[in-house]
Enzyme design. Sequence first.
Site, PDB file in Angstrom:
ATOM      1  N   TYR A  73       0.829  -1.214   0.000  1.00  0.00           N
ATOM      2  CA  TYR A  73       0.000   0.000   0.000  1.00  0.00           C
ATOM      3  C   TYR A  73       0.860   1.258   0.000  1.00  0.00           C
ATOM      4  CZ  TYR A  73      -4.404  -2.357  -0.034  1.00  0.00           C
ATOM      5  OH  TYR A  73      -5.468  -3.110  -0.454  1.00  0.00           O
ATOM      6  N   ARG A  76       1.958   1.781  -3.505  1.00  0.00           N
ATOM      7  CA  ARG A  76       0.861   2.274  -4.349  1.00  0.00           C
ATOM      8  C   ARG A  76       0.528   3.733  -4.014  1.00  0.00           C
ATOM      9  NH1 ARG A  76      -3.854  -1.656  -3.585  1.00  0.00           N
ATOM     10  NH2 ARG A  76      -4.888  -0.254  -5.044  1.00  0.00           N
ATOM     11  N   ASN A 108     -12.346   3.060  -7.115  1.00  0.00           N
ATOM     12  CA  ASN A 108     -10.918   3.341  -6.963  1.00  0.00           C
ATOM     13  C   ASN A 108     -10.606   3.936  -5.604  1.00  0.00           C
ATOM     14  OD1 ASN A 108     -10.876   2.488  -9.556  1.00  0.00           O
ATOM     15  ND2 ASN A 108     -10.572   4.506 -10.468  1.00  0.00           N
ATOM     16  N   VAL A 109      -9.405   3.652  -5.144  1.00  0.00           N
ATOM     17  CA  VAL A 109      -8.974   4.153  -3.836  1.00  0.00           C
ATOM     18  C   VAL A 109      -7.910   5.246  -4.020  1.00  0.00           C
ATOM     19  CG1 VAL A 109      -9.529   1.997  -2.632  1.00  0.00           C
ATOM     20  CG2 VAL A 109      -7.246   2.271  -3.644  1.00  0.00           C
ATOM     21  N   HIS A 125     -14.789   1.578  -2.153  1.00  0.00           N
ATOM     22  CA  HIS A 125     -13.777   0.664  -1.608  1.00  0.00           C
ATOM     23  C   HIS A 125     -12.746   1.361  -0.724  1.00  0.00           C
ATOM     24  CE1 HIS A 125     -14.721  -2.365  -5.086  1.00  0.00           C
ATOM     25  NE2 HIS A 125     -15.625  -2.382  -4.120  1.00  0.00           N
ATOM     26  N   CYS A 136     -10.128  -0.634  17.303  1.00  0.00           N
ATOM     27  CA  CYS A 136     -11.243   0.242  17.701  1.00  0.00           C
ATOM     28  C   CYS A 136     -11.869   0.973  16.513  1.00  0.00           C
ATOM     29  CB  CYS A 136     -10.776   1.248  18.757  1.00  0.00           C
ATOM     30  SG  CYS A 136      -9.688   2.540  18.109  1.00  0.00           S
ATOM     31  N   THR A 194     -14.041  -0.597 -15.738  1.00  0.00           N
ATOM     32  CA  THR A 194     -14.030  -1.640 -14.697  1.00  0.00           C
ATOM     33  C   THR A 194     -14.269  -3.000 -15.345  1.00  0.00           C
ATOM     34  OG1 THR A 194     -15.119  -2.516 -12.709  1.00  0.00           O
ATOM     35  CG2 THR A 194     -16.456  -1.131 -14.134  1.00  0.00           C
ATOM     36  N   SER A 195     -13.593  -4.016 -14.784  1.00  0.00           N
ATOM     37  CA  SER A 195     -13.805  -5.368 -15.315  1.00  0.00           C
ATOM     38  C   SER A 195     -15.190  -5.876 -14.943  1.00  0.00           C
ATOM     39  CB  SER A 195     -12.723  -6.324 -14.804  1.00  0.00           C
ATOM     40  OG  SER A 195     -12.678  -6.294 -13.397  1.00  0.00           O
ATOM     41  N   ALA A 237     -10.819   5.355 -21.720  1.00  0.00           N
ATOM     42  CA  ALA A 237     -11.666   6.384 -21.108  1.00  0.00           C
ATOM     43  C   ALA A 237     -11.196   7.786 -21.484  1.00  0.00           C
ATOM     44  CB  ALA A 237     -11.656   6.210 -19.593  1.00  0.00           C
TER      45      ALA A 237
HETATM   46  C1  BJW Z   1      -9.590   0.731 -19.291  1.00  0.00           C
HETATM   47  C2  BJW Z   1      -8.439   1.367 -19.646  1.00  0.00           C
HETATM   48  C3  BJW Z   1      -8.600   2.656 -20.115  1.00  0.00           C
HETATM   49  C4  BJW Z   1      -7.827  -0.655 -18.933  1.00  0.00           C
HETATM   50  N1  BJW Z   1      -9.794   3.138 -20.192  1.00  0.00           N
HETATM   51  N2  BJW Z   1     -10.788   1.159 -19.337  1.00  0.00           N
HETATM   52  C5  BJW Z   1     -16.793 -15.983  -5.039  1.00  0.00           C
HETATM   53  C6  BJW Z   1     -15.661 -16.296  -4.292  1.00  0.00           C
HETATM   54  C7  BJW Z   1     -15.129 -15.407  -3.345  1.00  0.00           C
HETATM   55  C8  BJW Z   1     -15.746 -14.173  -3.139  1.00  0.00           C
HETATM   56  C9  BJW Z   1     -16.858 -13.876  -3.901  1.00  0.00           C
HETATM   57  C10 BJW Z   1     -17.374 -14.760  -4.814  1.00  0.00           C
HETATM   58  N3  BJW Z   1     -18.467 -14.175  -5.412  1.00  0.00           N
HETATM   59  C11 BJW Z   1     -18.632 -12.949  -4.899  1.00  0.00           C
HETATM   60  C12 BJW Z   1     -17.668 -12.750  -3.958  1.00  0.00           C
HETATM   61  C13 BJW Z   1     -17.519 -11.534  -3.171  1.00  0.00           C
HETATM   62  C14 BJW Z   1     -16.376 -10.644  -3.601  1.00  0.00           C
HETATM   63  C15 BJW Z   1     -16.274 -10.650  -5.113  1.00  0.00           C
HETATM   64  O1  BJW Z   1     -17.024  -9.969  -5.801  1.00  0.00           O
HETATM   65  N4  BJW Z   1     -15.339 -11.395  -5.670  1.00  0.00           N
HETATM   66  C16 BJW Z   1     -15.205 -11.540  -7.128  1.00  0.00           C
HETATM   67  C17 BJW Z   1     -13.753 -11.368  -7.528  1.00  0.00           C
HETATM   68  C18 BJW Z   1     -15.771 -12.873  -7.512  1.00  0.00           C
HETATM   69  N5  BJW Z   1     -16.691  -9.355  -3.098  1.00  0.00           N
HETATM   70  C19 BJW Z   1     -16.343  -8.981  -1.871  1.00  0.00           C
HETATM   71  O2  BJW Z   1     -15.697  -9.700  -1.148  1.00  0.00           O
HETATM   72  C20 BJW Z   1     -16.863  -7.654  -1.387  1.00  0.00           C
HETATM   73  N6  BJW Z   1     -17.462  -7.774  -0.134  1.00  0.00           N
HETATM   74  C21 BJW Z   1     -18.508  -8.563   0.084  1.00  0.00           C
HETATM   75  O3  BJW Z   1     -19.045  -9.210  -0.781  1.00  0.00           O
HETATM   76  O4  BJW Z   1     -18.908  -8.563   1.385  1.00  0.00           O
HETATM   77  C22 BJW Z   1     -19.963  -9.416   1.814  1.00  0.00           C
HETATM   78  C23 BJW Z   1     -20.228  -9.032   3.252  1.00  0.00           C
HETATM   79  C24 BJW Z   1     -21.445  -8.481   3.586  1.00  0.00           C
HETATM   80  C25 BJW Z   1     -21.680  -8.125   4.909  1.00  0.00           C
HETATM   81  C26 BJW Z   1     -20.710  -8.332   5.877  1.00  0.00           C
HETATM   82  C27 BJW Z   1     -19.465  -8.859   5.521  1.00  0.00           C
HETATM   83  C28 BJW Z   1     -19.221  -9.208   4.190  1.00  0.00           C
HETATM   84  C29 BJW Z   1     -15.712  -6.665  -1.201  1.00  0.00           C
HETATM   85  C30 BJW Z   1     -15.031  -6.345  -2.481  1.00  0.00           C
HETATM   86  C31 BJW Z   1     -13.873  -5.406  -2.201  1.00  0.00           C
HETATM   87  C32 BJW Z   1     -12.988  -5.215  -3.415  1.00  0.00           C
HETATM   88  N7  BJW Z   1     -11.797  -4.587  -3.002  1.00  0.00           N
HETATM   89  C33 BJW Z   1     -10.778  -4.281  -3.996  1.00  0.00           C
HETATM   90  C34 BJW Z   1      -9.497  -3.816  -3.270  1.00  0.00           C
HETATM   91  C35 BJW Z   1      -9.687  -2.396  -2.751  1.00  0.00           C
HETATM   92  C36 BJW Z   1      -8.446  -1.892  -2.101  1.00  0.00           C
HETATM   93  C37 BJW Z   1      -7.278  -1.806  -3.057  1.00  0.00           C
HETATM   94  O5  BJW Z   1      -7.369  -1.228  -4.150  1.00  0.00           O
HETATM   95  O6  BJW Z   1      -6.237  -2.329  -2.688  1.00  0.00           O
HETATM   96  O7  BJW Z   1     -11.250  -3.275  -4.898  1.00  0.00           O
HETATM   97  S1  BJW Z   1     -10.455  -5.655  -5.086  1.00  0.00           S
HETATM   98  C38 BJW Z   1     -10.242  -4.694  -6.545  1.00  0.00           C
HETATM   99  O8  BJW Z   1     -11.293  -4.963  -7.490  1.00  0.00           O
HETATM  100  C39 BJW Z   1     -10.413  -3.232  -6.109  1.00  0.00           C
HETATM  101  C40 BJW Z   1     -11.156  -2.666  -7.251  1.00  0.00           C
HETATM  102  O9  BJW Z   1     -11.850  -1.500  -6.852  1.00  0.00           O
HETATM  103  C41 BJW Z   1     -12.094  -3.793  -7.653  1.00  0.00           C
HETATM  104  C42 BJW Z   1     -12.585  -3.719  -9.057  1.00  0.00           C
HETATM  105  O10 BJW Z   1     -11.521  -3.736  -9.953  1.00  0.00           O
HETATM  106  P1  BJW Z   1     -11.620  -2.860 -11.288  1.00  0.00           P
HETATM  107  O11 BJW Z   1     -11.685  -1.431 -10.921  1.00  0.00           O
HETATM  108  O12 BJW Z   1     -12.704  -3.380 -12.122  1.00  0.00           O
HETATM  109  O13 BJW Z   1     -10.181  -3.112 -11.935  1.00  0.00           O
HETATM  110  P2  BJW Z   1      -9.695  -4.282 -12.894  1.00  0.00           P
HETATM  111  O14 BJW Z   1      -8.230  -4.243 -12.895  1.00  0.00           O
HETATM  112  O15 BJW Z   1     -10.371  -5.549 -12.571  1.00  0.00           O
HETATM  113  O16 BJW Z   1     -10.261  -3.854 -14.335  1.00  0.00           O
HETATM  114  C43 BJW Z   1      -9.748  -2.754 -15.039  1.00  0.00           C
HETATM  115  C44 BJW Z   1     -10.603  -2.526 -16.269  1.00  0.00           C
HETATM  116  O17 BJW Z   1     -10.166  -1.350 -16.895  1.00  0.00           O
HETATM  117  C45 BJW Z   1     -10.502  -3.654 -17.308  1.00  0.00           C
HETATM  118  O18 BJW Z   1     -11.805  -4.003 -17.722  1.00  0.00           O
HETATM  119  C46 BJW Z   1      -9.721  -3.008 -18.467  1.00  0.00           C
HETATM  120  O19 BJW Z   1     -10.129  -3.493 -19.739  1.00  0.00           O
HETATM  121  C47 BJW Z   1     -10.119  -1.575 -18.291  1.00  0.00           C
HETATM  122  N8  BJW Z   1      -9.182  -0.588 -18.820  1.00  0.00           N
HETATM  123  N9  BJW Z   1      -7.338   0.485 -19.433  1.00  0.00           N
HETATM  124  C48 BJW Z   1     -10.869   2.416 -19.812  1.00  0.00           C
HETATM  125  N10 BJW Z   1      -7.492   3.345 -20.507  1.00  0.00           N
HETATM  126 ZN    ZN Z   2      -7.524   1.790  18.104  1.00  0.00          ZN
END
Ligand code: BJW
Ligand code: ZN
Length: 252
Positions: A73, A76, A108-109, A125, A136, A194-195, A237
Amino acid sequence: MALEKQVSIPAPLVNWLRAAERVVVMTGAGVSAESGVPTFRDAQTGLWSRYRPEELATPEAFGRDPRLVWDWYRWRRDLVQKAEPNAAHHALVQMETHVHQMTLVTQNVDGLHRRAGSRSVIELHGSLERARCQGCGQRAQEWPETDEELPRCSLCGDLLRPDVVWFGEALPRAAIEQAAAAALGCDLFLVVGTSGVVEPAALLPYLAKDQGAVLAVVNPEETPQSEVADFFLPGRAGDVLPVLIQQAWPQA
Ligand code: BJW
Ligand code: ZN
């Protein structure tokens, strides 16, 4: 003029955008790619090339090796601090000035939408700019970062962690509720860079479409949402969004 030759925007989408009262834009890592910020599922570079982000962004990884996760982190955050918002971030700032009610939802973060000047951004996120106590929950905007010691909470002494949402964790309640309400009430939902595989964010475009909104996707690649979208704008984008805005509001 040169831009318009490269990017073709369907006229009906331009008309929908111009007429829409309530627009939701949801962004992912792709919107920051042209700022030099690697997307989440891009292969990591340098020091981090042997780690998969999906395996570092988990509470289990932090529990096992908080030093490793903090180093990732920190790397990043340094990278993002040196980056600048790009043409896509700026186009969305413009869009906000034209649309009656625009909600910008980001996964995004990196804080680049806020740095570009977008006024109200829902960060689903979390943010690289904050840490929070794993004990805490106290948040911190600043914390000491050294190679020797992990940062600790000033209130209770427990470990601080990045204030982001890892796999298996709940999203901030207010953020996901506001985003879902906006999706349920919008006329047009635009998904950018986003993917579209990480839930619950990935479900928001379907919520919008199911209640009758027009769905548009900007991405160089097909995604699950582009397959059901009314409009798929293949491209980067930073190429597509400025042209979309320029065509919708040519006087501006
Ligand atoms: C361009 C470009 C250009 C390139 N122009 N485009 C099965 C198994 C295990 C878990 C699960 C499951 N099914 C569902 C889940 C749950 C899980 C999930 O969805 N998993 C999937 C992977 C299957 N979700 C969670 O766990 C979430 N929580 C949850 O469900 O909680 C339940 C709960 C309820 C109540 C109490 C307790 C629990 C939480 C999800 C959190 C995601 N966190 C992250 C990390 C954040 C911190 C960090 O950044 O370090 O978020 S993971 C990561 O993915 C990050 C991103 O925000 C997120 C999405 O990624 P994004 O933005 O789509 O990026 P990429 O790289 O995937 O895609 C980039 C895209 O850009 C591509 O399409 C390119 O083509 C495109 N691109 N250049 C435009 N120039
Ligand atoms: Zn504390």
